[in-house]
Design an enzyme around this catalytic site. Structure first.
Site, PDB file in Angstrom:
ATOM      1  CE  LYS A   1       7.903   0.587  16.377  1.00 31.94           C
ATOM      2  NZ  LYS A   1       9.046   0.921  15.560  1.00 31.94           N
TER       3      LYS A   1
ATOM      4  NE  ARG B   1       6.930   3.244   9.497  1.00 28.93           N
ATOM      5  CZ  ARG B   1       6.139   2.334  10.062  1.00 28.93           C
ATOM      6  NH1 ARG B   1       6.048   2.267  11.366  1.00 28.93           N
ATOM      7  NH2 ARG B   1       5.440   1.497   9.313  1.00 28.93           N
TER       8      ARG B   1
HETATM    9  C1  9MG Z   1       7.711  -0.879   9.358  1.00 30.84           C
HETATM   10  N1  9MG Z   1       8.172  -0.261  10.578  1.00 30.84           N
HETATM   11  C2  9MG Z   1       7.713  -0.515  11.846  1.00 30.84           C
HETATM   12  N2  9MG Z   1       8.390   0.232  12.734  1.00 30.84           N
HETATM   13  C3  9MG Z   1       9.281   0.965  12.017  1.00 30.84           C
HETATM   14  C4  9MG Z   1      10.254   1.918  12.368  1.00 30.84           C
HETATM   15  O1  9MG Z   1      10.499   2.225  13.625  1.00 30.84           O
HETATM   16  N3  9MG Z   1      10.981   2.488  11.383  1.00 30.84           N
HETATM   17  C5  9MG Z   1      10.775   2.142  10.073  1.00 30.84           C
HETATM   18  N4  9MG Z   1      11.532   2.742   9.136  1.00 30.84           N
HETATM   19  N5  9MG Z   1       9.862   1.234   9.689  1.00 30.84           N
HETATM   20  C6  9MG Z   1       9.139   0.669  10.654  1.00 30.84           C
END
Ligand code: 9MG
Length: 271
Positions: free
Chosen positions: A216, A252
């Site tokens: 990010k 994630r």
């Molecule tokens: C779809 N998506 C993109 N970034 C995300 C994040 O930080 N958490 C979750 N749950 N979905 C995300």
């Protein structure tokens, strides 16, 4: 009946990101072709991901939404080929979630925390699927324009607690729900780091916490590029390990092998 989410995804578990979209900043649309998406997902699972999160609608800052038909057109061929593998569906639409669950998805990752489609809660409740409720201030198209909070952590915690109560009231078992502060979703660089720094205030809600810091822009900005739209793999791994140390359960991520290896080492040190 599914086991509790904390048993299904012990700490730390890695969720691999599979964006079946043409316009993702973080992976440049590399998985827009279904065969490429399937190959990426299989590689992520072989590299140690506990689950892969398949999404057909970009939620990057500035993104416009797509119709349910278009989202289904993107994700269904991928989900069909991933049958029998651990899959999450990244959607806010009941119609997309229903089809994905029929095709074997076990978790619905809803970045709107059940505020986007009034029919989604019932689909999740009836299926017995796991659910991720994520915080977002605003909507993807405009959320990074001028995000403001008096106290980002207490406001995100209050929001997640309210959405957790709403999900349970809609018939979704609390033990199947995890929470996510939504790194980058209507937050400045400092908001994002503050949320991980004070993660104990979110784990105090009693549900497993998901953190998605991977690639990010806050990571690129932290490292000195004010115009950054992405962050490096090394910075992503550093943030994920710190989040794990502060109590995160599911990370994630895009770069599964790097995260799995780093988290294994962190776990051994912290055990
Ligand atoms: C779809 N998506 C993109 N970034 C995300 C994040 O930080 N958490 C979750 N749950 N979905 C995300």
């Amino acid at each position: 009946m599914r086991q509790a989410i904390e048993r299904r995804f012990p700490r730390p578990s890695v969720m691999g990101v599979v964006n079946v979209t043409p316009d993702s900043f973080s992976d440049g649309g590399v998985n827009f072709d279904p065969d490429d998406a399937v190959a990426s997902a299989r590689r992520m699972l072989a590299d140690g991901a506990a689950i892969v999160d398949v999404g057909g609608e970009s939620t990057r800052p500035g993104a416009e939404g797509v119709s349910a038909e278009e989202e289904l057109r993107r994700v269904v061929p991928v989900l069909e080929q991933l049958a029998g593998m651990p899959v999450s569906i990244d959607t806010s639409k009941a119609e997309v979630a229903r089809r994905a669950l029929q095709l074997g998805a076990e978790l619905v990752n809803d970045v709107t925390a059940l505020r986007g489609d009034p029919a989604l809660a019932e689909v999740v409740a009836e299926s017995g699927a796991y659910l991720c409720l994520m915080h977002m201030q605003g909507e993807p198209r405009t959320m990074q324009a001028d995000p403001r909070y008096d106290d980002v952590v207490s406001e995100v915690a209050a929001f997640l607690e309210e959405r957790l109560r709403a999900a349970v009231a809609a018939g979704i078992a609390e033990e199947r729900i995890c929470l996510d502060p939504g790194i980058g979703f209507g937050k400045t660089v400092e908001h994002n780091f503050e949320l991980v720094r004070r993660l104990d205030e979110l784990t105090a809600l009693g549900r497993p916490v998901v953190i998605g810091f991977s690639r990010k822009s806050s990571l690129g900005k932290l490292l000195g590029d004010p115009q950054a739209t992405t962050g490096s793999v090394a910075a992503s791994v550093g943030a994920a390990v710190a989040a794990y140390e502060r109590g995160a359960t599911i990370l994630r991520v895009h770069d599964v092998r790097e995260h799995v290896e780093a988290l294994a080492a962190a776990q051994a040190v912290l055990a």
